[in-house]
Design an enzyme around this catalytic site. Structure first.
Site, mmCIF file in Angstrom:
data_model
loop_
_atom_site.group_PDB
_atom_site.id
_atom_site.type_symbol
_atom_site.label_atom_id
_atom_site.label_comp_id
_atom_site.label_asym_id
_atom_site.label_seq_id
_atom_site.Cartn_x
_atom_site.Cartn_y
_atom_site.Cartn_z
ATOM 1 N N CYS A 197 0.819 -1.211 0.000
ATOM 2 C CA CYS A 197 0.000 0.000 0.000
ATOM 3 C C CYS A 197 0.855 1.263 0.000
ATOM 4 O O CYS A 197 1.947 1.292 0.555
ATOM 5 C CB CYS A 197 -0.869 0.037 1.246
ATOM 6 S SG CYS A 197 -1.871 -1.411 1.443
ATOM 7 N N ARG A 250 4.995 0.324 -6.005
ATOM 8 C CA ARG A 250 4.970 -0.516 -4.801
ATOM 9 C C ARG A 250 4.047 -1.720 -4.964
ATOM 10 O O ARG A 250 4.136 -2.671 -4.200
ATOM 11 C CB ARG A 250 4.490 0.314 -3.596
ATOM 12 C CG ARG A 250 5.420 1.448 -3.253
ATOM 13 C CD ARG A 250 4.782 2.392 -2.263
ATOM 14 N NE ARG A 250 4.579 1.788 -0.963
ATOM 15 C CZ ARG A 250 5.486 1.770 0.005
ATOM 16 N NH1 ARG A 250 6.661 2.307 -0.189
ATOM 17 N NH2 ARG A 250 5.225 1.213 1.174
ATOM 18 N N TRP A 278 -2.971 -2.702 -1.513
ATOM 19 C CA TRP A 278 -2.553 -4.053 -1.890
ATOM 20 C C TRP A 278 -3.302 -4.979 -0.934
ATOM 21 O O TRP A 278 -3.037 -4.977 0.267
ATOM 22 C CB TRP A 278 -1.034 -4.191 -1.738
ATOM 23 C CG TRP A 278 -0.463 -5.466 -2.253
ATOM 24 C CD1 TRP A 278 -0.071 -5.729 -3.527
ATOM 25 C CD2 TRP A 278 -0.165 -6.651 -1.492
ATOM 26 N NE1 TRP A 278 0.434 -6.998 -3.620
ATOM 27 C CE2 TRP A 278 0.386 -7.593 -2.389
ATOM 28 C CE3 TRP A 278 -0.315 -7.023 -0.155
ATOM 29 C CZ2 TRP A 278 0.793 -8.865 -2.002
ATOM 30 C CZ3 TRP A 278 0.081 -8.295 0.238
ATOM 31 C CH2 TRP A 278 0.626 -9.199 -0.687
ATOM 32 N N ASN A 280 -1.473 1.423 5.721
ATOM 33 C CA ASN A 280 -0.585 0.442 5.101
ATOM 34 C C ASN A 280 -0.141 -0.510 6.199
ATOM 35 O O ASN A 280 0.400 -0.062 7.213
ATOM 36 C CB ASN A 280 0.625 1.199 4.495
ATOM 37 C CG ASN A 280 1.723 0.267 4.033
ATOM 38 O OD1 ASN A 280 1.506 -0.933 3.905
ATOM 39 N ND2 ASN A 280 2.903 0.815 3.783
ATOM 40 N N GLY A 281 -0.414 -1.804 6.051
ATOM 41 C CA GLY A 281 -0.005 -2.768 7.075
ATOM 42 C C GLY A 281 -1.164 -3.677 7.452
ATOM 43 O O GLY A 281 -2.150 -3.777 6.716
ATOM 44 N N GLU A 293 17.724 -17.038 -9.535
ATOM 45 C CA GLU A 293 17.326 -15.645 -9.762
ATOM 46 C C GLU A 293 16.762 -15.459 -11.178
ATOM 47 O O GLU A 293 15.759 -14.760 -11.368
ATOM 48 C CB GLU A 293 18.531 -14.729 -9.508
ATOM 49 C CG GLU A 293 18.332 -13.259 -9.819
ATOM 50 C CD GLU A 293 17.177 -12.593 -9.059
ATOM 51 O OE1 GLU A 293 16.650 -13.181 -8.109
ATOM 52 O OE2 GLU A 293 16.798 -11.471 -9.458
ATOM 53 N N LYS A 335 12.980 -14.100 -11.907
ATOM 54 C CA LYS A 335 12.679 -12.940 -12.771
ATOM 55 C C LYS A 335 11.604 -13.300 -13.777
ATOM 56 O O LYS A 335 10.648 -12.573 -13.980
ATOM 57 C CB LYS A 335 13.916 -12.468 -13.546
ATOM 58 C CG LYS A 335 14.954 -11.689 -12.831
ATOM 59 C CD LYS A 335 14.552 -10.334 -12.343
ATOM 60 C CE LYS A 335 13.798 -10.400 -11.040
ATOM 61 N NZ LYS A 335 14.491 -10.330 -9.808
ATOM 62 N N GLU A 368 8.094 -13.900 -12.134
ATOM 63 C CA GLU A 368 7.505 -12.667 -11.578
ATOM 64 C C GLU A 368 6.814 -11.810 -12.632
ATOM 65 O O GLU A 368 5.738 -11.296 -12.405
ATOM 66 C CB GLU A 368 8.608 -11.782 -10.974
ATOM 67 C CG GLU A 368 9.023 -12.146 -9.592
ATOM 68 C CD GLU A 368 9.944 -11.087 -9.020
ATOM 69 O OE1 GLU A 368 11.025 -10.862 -9.587
ATOM 70 O OE2 GLU A 368 9.572 -10.492 -8.008
ATOM 71 N N HIS A 394 18.072 -35.879 -10.406
ATOM 72 C CA HIS A 394 17.354 -36.396 -9.236
ATOM 73 C C HIS A 394 15.865 -36.049 -9.269
ATOM 74 O O HIS A 394 15.198 -36.087 -8.241
ATOM 75 C CB HIS A 394 17.992 -35.844 -7.951
ATOM 76 C CG HIS A 394 19.414 -36.264 -7.783
ATOM 77 N ND1 HIS A 394 19.787 -37.561 -7.513
ATOM 78 C CD2 HIS A 394 20.563 -35.556 -7.900
ATOM 79 C CE1 HIS A 394 21.099 -37.633 -7.439
ATOM 80 N NE2 HIS A 394 21.599 -36.429 -7.683
ATOM 81 N N LYS A 409 6.482 -4.000 -4.338
ATOM 82 C CA LYS A 409 7.920 -3.714 -4.332
ATOM 83 C C LYS A 409 8.513 -3.916 -2.950
ATOM 84 O O LYS A 409 9.574 -4.506 -2.807
ATOM 85 C CB LYS A 409 8.161 -2.277 -4.814
ATOM 86 C CG LYS A 409 9.636 -1.904 -4.959
ATOM 87 C CD LYS A 409 10.311 -2.711 -6.035
ATOM 88 C CE LYS A 409 11.793 -2.452 -6.124
ATOM 89 N NZ LYS A 409 12.490 -3.516 -6.875
HETATM 90 O O1 M6R Z 1 13.318 -5.216 -0.527
HETATM 91 P P1 M6R Z 1 13.802 -6.614 -0.320
HETATM 92 O O2 M6R Z 1 15.099 -6.863 -1.016
HETATM 93 O O3 M6R Z 1 13.865 -7.002 1.124
HETATM 94 O O4 M6R Z 1 12.714 -7.521 -1.006
HETATM 95 C C1 M6R Z 1 12.776 -8.911 -0.954
HETATM 96 C C2 M6R Z 1 11.849 -9.529 -1.966
HETATM 97 O O5 M6R Z 1 10.529 -9.179 -1.718
HETATM 98 C C3 M6R Z 1 12.229 -9.088 -3.376
HETATM 99 O O6 M6R Z 1 13.547 -9.389 -3.687
HETATM 100 C C4 M6R Z 1 11.302 -9.753 -4.425
HETATM 101 O O7 M6R Z 1 11.562 -11.107 -4.499
HETATM 102 C C5 M6R Z 1 11.490 -9.022 -5.750
HETATM 103 N N1 M6R Z 1 10.239 -8.764 -6.355
HETATM 104 C C6 M6R Z 1 12.398 -9.730 -6.677
HETATM 105 O O8 M6R Z 1 12.400 -9.260 -7.967
#
Ligand code: M6R
Length: 617
Positions: free
Chosen positions: A2, A27, A75, A101-102, A490, A494, A497, A513, A612
């Protein structure tokens, strides 16, 4: 997650709030709303499921009607994304408006209590409970001031929050509070701004107060900013920060998406991460955070790295780096698991928290636990003055600049750069790394920005083309060995996501395996195969895949022949030491995910369901 924007001053509050909400779109959110205090001190409210554009479509008539107001991007946590569940929420008497927010964890108990007293609720949210709790306290004691009623209510709730509240009977006043979620107050000339981060007001002022945990503030043009402790109302003298953020940094600068801009910024961001820290001519790494605490690290029982998502992947590579070069025992943990599994941790342990945003709730909670148990806490954050950066004992900023795209790119390579510096510094200090080896590695590290620039030039068009062939893929496997196993994780993250294609990362040797069962002519497999780093073994893995007709996209070093001859697609990157190869290999994988997502028409910068900074558990 949020986003909150608030304003009181002389400008059009609608324009400030709407533009501010647009800045916070990165965000992640699913609905948006606004409340303005019009000239008669009445509220005008608009809220809707959808994007800020949808909000504008139903609220443009509010433009120019007020100079006080606040807005919110939601959110969803409690209740589906819907008009009803969107913020602001208004109290039963119609006088108090609140954005939040929270998560209020005990909202259910409070809701029951209020329901028994005759309150009704239109939404499923925890936020609507809080706004009515404020009304309840004001009704309980007619002499209670509005800020005091907010404070009473906040003392009854637990969980995490950043809130902004307005009351029709207190025109021009905004009351804010925070516990666990960030909130900044911008100090303008005869105007005040409130926002989840400074981006909504960066063009109006360079001065801000970052509200501390457990503090609240009453803001008005008449009385300025009055900060108090939520627990006991004691007055707090705030620290005023000078904002380093510039407008240019938070705009797209001609790129179609922030993500692409951030991928292309990596030569600069990696350079900025090392600037003033790596001085090759003198053969030194100068890092204040580590420098002052070298013995803590080198005498540590073990180093525990805690993080989430991409930052956790960086942590895995950090483990390889620190164990290889400094020979200190390292463990890497998901913050969310660490905090709930009663970990054995004490004052001989060093905990490194990695977080781009510095606000991730799981990482924050894990840190607090480690701190309570006496560990020395080191932070690696990108966002300056973020909550995690502020509670750590020491730390290093990655200095990658604001990362707006939800999918982390430049922050990841900056984290790897910092971890490389830390590992090399520790190895040199405790004698695990010879001077010759140290010099060779720091020289190479220093050349990385140039190499990344070459990679961007040589692979961009190629990857853009390759991506077209995978638009309809349903699954992907990413494989790597050693340092490139986390790089494979990673790469897969990507892709999933932003393109919503299912993708999994594996250590290449683990393929046999289990995952090998998935391989057929429809399964694309991205394999990271640099010359240095178990190359022969990777060659065998590629053979195993080809024997099952899998489609191989190989990331290899320039001039490679063996893997390249077997692969269906080849992306060449320059050679580096194995330990730095994830930094270089990640770049074409970021581009691959980006272009596949773009061709699929996905919202690359704001992928569905993602935020974010994840400020709830
Ligand atoms: O702000 P942070 O690095 O603590 O965030 C951790 C994860 O939420 C963040 O890396 C998330 O996986 C991203 N969307 C990756 O692209």
């Amino acid at each position: 997650m949020c986003g909150i924007v608030g304003y009181t001053g002389f400008q059009d509050a609608y324009t400030i709030v709407i533009n501010g909400l647009r800045r916070l779109e990165y965000r992640g959110y699913d609905s948006a709303g606004i409340v303005l205090e019009n000239k008669n001190a009445n509220f005008s409210t608009a809220k809707t499921k959808g994007k800020v554009d949808d909000l504008v479509a139903i609220s443009e008539n509010l433009k120019g009607t007020a100079s006080v107001g606040m807005g919110h991007t939601r959110w969803a946590t409690h209740g589906v994304p819907s008009d009803r569940n969107s913020h602001p929420h208004i109290s039963n008497n119609g006088k108090i408006a609140l954005v939040h927010n929270g998560i209020i964890e005990n909202y259910d108990t409070i809701k029951k209590m209020l329901t028994e007293k005759g309150y009704t609720f239109k939404s499923e949210t925890d936020t609507e409970v809080l706004v009515n709790l404020i009304q309840y306290f004001m009704e309980l004691d007619a002499n209670l001031d509005f800020p005091e009623a907010v404070r009473f209510a906040l003392n009854e709730v637990y969980g995490a929050y950043a809130i902004t509240v307005m009351h029709e009977d207190f025109p021009g006043v905004l009351v804010v509070g925070r516990l666990g979620s960030p909130l900044a107050i911008g100090l303008g000339n005869k105007e005040y701004f409130i926002a989840s981060d400074a981006s909504p007001f960066v063009e109006f002022t360079k001065e801000a107060i970052y509200l501390e945990e457990g503090h609240m503030a009453t803001i008005s043009l008449e009385n300025g900013v009055d900060i108090r402790s939520i627990v006991d109302n004691s007055k707090i003298i705030p620290a005023i920060q000078e904002l380093k953020l510039s407008l240019e940094q938070i705009e797209k600068g001609g790129y179609e998406h922030f993500m692409l801009k951030e991928i292309f910024e990596q030569p600069k961001s990696i350079h900025d991460t090392m600037r003033g820290r790596l001085i090759v001519e003198e053969g030194i790494i100068k890092m204040a955070g580590i420098w002052d605490h070298l013995e803590k690290f080198t005498n540590a029982n073990r180093i525990i790295i805690i993080a989430c998502g991409t930052s956790w992947h960086a942590g895995l590579i950090g483990e390889y780096l620190i164990e290889e070069f400094a020979r200190i025992n390292v463990e890497v943990e998901y913050a969310s698991e660490f905090r709930y599994r009663n970990p054995i941790i004490g004052n001989k342990d060093v905990v490194i928290a990695i977080s781009q945003s510095g606000e991730t709730a799981d990482t924050m909670a894990a840190l607090k636990l480690a701190k309570e148990k006496g560990a020395f806490i080191y932070g690696i954050c990108n966002v300056v003055d973020s909550s995690i950066a502020r509670i750590t004992d020491a730390g290093s900023y990655t200095h990658a600049g604001p990362e707006i795209g939800v999918a982390s790119t430049k922050a990841f390579t900056a984290q790897l750069t910092i971890l490389s510096l830390i590992a090399l510094k520790l190895g040199k200090h405790n004698g695990s790394l010879s001077n010759g080896e140290f010099m060779k590695l720091i020289t190479e590290l220093d050349h990385l920005p140039k190499k990344i620039e070459e990679v961007l030039k040589s692979t961009h068009d190629l990857v853009k083309n390759i991506a077209k062939d995978f638009v309809n893929a349903q699954n992907f496997l990413y494989l790597g060995r050693g340092y490139n196993y986390p790089a494979a994780l990673e790469g897969a993250l990507k892709l999933k996501e932003i393109s919503y294609i299912h993708a999994e990362g594996y250590p290449a040797a683990e393929m046999k395996h289990g995952p090998i069962a998935l391989i057929d002519e429809n399964m694309p497999i991205v394999i990271i195969a640099p010359k240095k780093g178990h190359y022969d073994k990777i060659v065998s893995n590629v053979q195993e895949i080809k024997a099952r007709k899998g489609k191989v996209l190989a990331v290899v070093n320039t001039g490679d022949t063996q893997v390249s001859e077997m692969a269906d697609y080849v992306i060449e990157i320059p050679e580096t030491s194995e330990c730095f190869s994830p930094i270089v290999a990640s770049v074409p994988l970021q581009l691959l995910a980006y272009y596949i997502a773009v061709y699929r028409g996905a919202n690359v910068d704001q992928p569905r369901n993602l935020a974010k900074s994840v400020t709830v558990e």
